[in-house]
Scaffold this motif. Structure first.
Motif, PDB file in Angstrom:
ATOM      1  N   UNK A 114       0.837  -1.212   0.000  1.00  7.73           N
ATOM      2  CA  UNK A 114       0.000   0.000   0.000  1.00  7.73           C
ATOM      3  C   UNK A 114       0.868   1.257   0.000  1.00  7.73           C
ATOM      4  N   UNK A 115       1.997   1.205   0.723  1.00 10.26           N
ATOM      5  CA  UNK A 115       2.885   2.366   0.819  1.00 10.26           C
ATOM      6  C   UNK A 115       3.534   2.700  -0.523  1.00 10.26           C
ATOM      7  N   UNK A 270       7.644   6.971   6.027  1.00 14.97           N
ATOM      8  CA  UNK A 270       6.423   7.747   6.312  1.00 14.97           C
ATOM      9  C   UNK A 270       5.221   7.119   5.610  1.00 14.97           C
ATOM     10  N   UNK A 271       5.428   6.664   4.379  1.00 12.21           N
ATOM     11  CA  UNK A 271       4.319   6.039   3.641  1.00 12.21           C
ATOM     12  C   UNK A 271       3.897   4.725   4.299  1.00 12.21           C
ATOM     13  N   UNK A 273       4.030   4.225   7.543  1.00  8.18           N
ATOM     14  CA  UNK A 273       3.212   4.684   8.685  1.00  8.18           C
ATOM     15  C   UNK A 273       1.816   5.086   8.209  1.00  8.18           C
ATOM     16  N   UNK A 274       1.751   5.800   7.100  1.00  9.26           N
ATOM     17  CA  UNK A 274       0.456   6.228   6.558  1.00  9.26           C
ATOM     18  C   UNK A 274      -0.397   5.050   6.135  1.00  9.26           C
ATOM     19  N   UNK A 275       0.232   4.060   5.509  1.00  8.46           N
ATOM     20  CA  UNK A 275      -0.514   2.884   5.031  1.00  8.46           C
ATOM     21  C   UNK A 275      -1.045   2.081   6.214  1.00  8.46           C
ATOM     22  N   UNK A 277      -1.852   3.203   9.100  1.00  2.00           N
ATOM     23  CA  UNK A 277      -2.969   3.992   9.618  1.00  2.00           C
ATOM     24  C   UNK A 277      -4.215   3.845   8.729  1.00  2.00           C
ATOM     25  N   UNK A 278      -4.013   3.959   7.422  1.00  2.51           N
ATOM     26  CA  UNK A 278      -5.150   3.921   6.494  1.00  2.51           C
ATOM     27  C   UNK A 278      -5.839   2.565   6.480  1.00  2.51           C
ATOM     28  N   UNK A 279      -5.079   1.497   6.676  1.00  2.00           N
ATOM     29  CA  UNK A 279      -5.674   0.159   6.623  1.00  2.00           C
ATOM     30  C   UNK A 279      -6.374  -0.217   7.929  1.00  2.00           C
TER      31      UNK A 279
END
Lengths: 393, 393
Positions: A114-115, A270-271, A273-275, A277-279
């Motif tokens: 995902x990242x 960072x991506x 971490x973002x992925x 969070x998003x999932x």
């Protein structure tokens, strides 16, 4: 009315799960001893005593110190312990900042993909391959590109892989030691792979990432070395899990390693971490982060699996089965005795042998045997294999 | 080169996290007693002794019986224990087949949304709202539609919600008891909501799902009843977590309930299973499935939070602060003393009061106080609130 792709995924039959369920029912019917269930990858070796000790210790301290939210990337103590362990073993200089703890290897892979994935990307896998790779790659919007392993030894067929690299290639997923084949990729083949990936990154003006899926890293036999992939190809993310090495598959604890040498390393981290969070991942289970901080150096009990490997190989050798001699993981990849692997597995089932047909892994003509079972099951299966073999003479 | 949306999500500053980090640093600087940190929702009440006992018990039995893979939906024993508990409390007839265990409420919501959302869908939330709702709704491809809560009491503004229902509305997310406001939705307002959702389902020829996010269900005070939402609107999925009721936020354990009365219930349940698989969840942590099977009936320690609620309300009342009197959860929603809630929170910070500005929840003019802290922190904050109040006279 609802998401039909998700409904279909939820309803999709799984040969492995069905075979496992059949095995449970059959054992209840005719007795544990008489069913030879090689269907699944649930470790037969127990978690080491240090794990139970760490859990007991956690149960005795104030609960708020154990069960609180941790940072999304994991506690400093767990990440530092893992970095130290990797540095010692592989001569690296990782820190806690290179590590992101996850709910196991499935989460590590889903989050990493995902990242990285953008629209119109392609992700390459080596077939036969773990079937969930397709689910995660397609879920996150990329096309899955299959490259068959080298026919002779199931190492990566680097020239064939080179042919499919193009301006859309975002990543290559490798799995070493390999499920379902049991092969460990050699340093030479990884160096060849690294060269073509580096060339493609230059030629197409964008980096090709290598995602090294390594839940079986510690399970290698006969003194063989499993090369440290980021030392060979710097642009590598490592996806790890303690499911197999510490026999904790149900606890969902693993990591993603993003070394500093990865292209745009901090942005990729960072991506990640973002992925996560998003999932919908908030943090890896806190109690098991604590267990890992204490037990990361515990050796896996590879002797048990190695004995199983020798015992099962001996039976197959004696009967003249053709198979790939495994150096790692706990699977044997055996040639079916007829072209249709499903027909072969059905015939084996009549003799209470539960083998997974290779179409589950995207190829034909083989079956997978998981030897993470008791020695008694393997010893007991010899007669059944003999009768099965005789039927094809 | 990588997924920039994920990178941005990973790099996005969070006022709550930053305030919490500031609080830790400030406490180290001037002493624990002198910082009044109302920033986060980490339970101050410890997990009940039965939880630690269940963990200690698990540490003493053969590890393979504890840490193996469970079915993707969770163990039968945990799901049956939860169903029995809900049946006893709410007069229902749920079975294990209605329950899917998850890695906490974030996973419950992400998975439920992924299971339901199709292209061009809309999902309605009541503002102020938990900020991650936007992340998950948009991640899974829907548009987020905000409906402000009723200005007088922060209940659902059903007439306003009715206005935004259309042929694209897939679901409405509600959170009761509510974070950040502390309100518990009344039976009357839920009945009004049910009627307009049922009407819209008929009018547009497709069901509108209600997703009831209930991590604070057990935290309600003064004898108030939190209505059982599926009894009021049958087409309801319940997303639950034991993070707050058993003080296990770091362990990531919760469930999704898909009652039989939900439209196409078995298909929705299958889509939930498919979504869990696609996102990279394999199963909820096995040890905590065992803990829940044993501890699902443990009462939450609401007395501590209720005392905090009374103490903090008393301080605010005395000083003439305007706030929403909370019936549940552990948050107080306080009117900022100037229009810009960030300027107000900054001024409060000068007096060591750490309050979360309401723009984190999509609205202006308020701050959130989490009173899941020690009584000492609340008692100690009185002077700081007094000085802050005086500055605005």
């Amino acid at each position: 009315m609802i998401n039909v792709t998700m409904q279909a995924l939820g309803e999709e039959p799984s040969a492995i799960r069905e075979l496992f369920a059949y095995g449970l029912a059959r054992k209840a019917e005719i007795g544990e001893d008489r069913v030879f269930d090689f269907s699944i990858g649930n470790p037969s070796v127990p978690a080491p005593p240090a794990v139970s000790a760490a859990i007991a210790e956690a149960a005795a301290i104030p609960p708020q110190q154990v069960h609180a939210y941790t940072p999304a990337s994991g506690t400093d103590s767990a990440r530092t312990a893992i970095a130290d362990n990797l540095n010692r073993r592989f001569g690296q200089e990782y820190t806690a900042d290179n590590l992101y703890l996850t709910c196991g290897a499935a989460a590590s892979l889903s989050i990493s993909l995902k990242a990285l994935i953008e629209p119109d990307d392609e992700v390459i896998v080596i077939s036969p391959f773990f079937p969930e790779y397709r689910v995660w790659v397609e879920m996150h919007g990329a096309r899955l590109v299959e490259v068959p392993a080298r026919a002779s030894d199931f190492q990566i067929d680097v020239p064939a892989l080179k042919e499919v690299l193009n301006e859309h290639t975002k990543a290559v997923i490798i799995n070493t030691p390999n499920n379902p084949v049991g092969v460990v990729y050699s340093e030479q083949v990884l160096r060849d792979l690294a060269r073509v990936l580096a060339d493609a990154s230059t030629a197409y003006g964008r980096p090709v990432f290598l995602i090294s899926d390594e839940p079986y890293r510690e399970l290698a036999y006969g003194g063989i070395t499993v090369p440290w992939v980021p030392s060979i190809y710097p642009n590598t993310l490592v996806c790890y899990s303690w499911s197999k090495s510490l026999s904790l598959p149900g606890e969902r604890i693993g990591y993603i390693l993003v070394p500093d040498a990865v292209d745009s390393s901090r942005q990729v981290y960072a991506a990640v971490c973002g992925a996560g969070r998003a999932l919908g991942f908030v943090c890896a289970p806190a109690l098991f982060q604590r267990v890992i901080a204490q037990c990361v150096g515990e050796p896996a009990d590879i002797e048990s699996y190695d004995r199983n490997r020798a015992l099962l190989s001996g039976i197959l050798d004696e009967l003249g089965f053709e198979y790939i001699r495994p150096d790692g993981a706990f699977y044997l990849w055996v040639k079916a005795l007829e072209p249709d692997e499903n027909a072969f597995a059905e015939r084996a089932k009549k003799h209470e042998l539960l083998l997974v047909p290779s179409d589950s892994f995207g190829v034909h003509g083989w079956v997978r045997l998981g030897y993470c079972v008791s020695e008694k099951v393997i010893a007991g299966s010899a007669d059944a294999f003999r009768v099965l073999r005789a039927e094809y003479r």
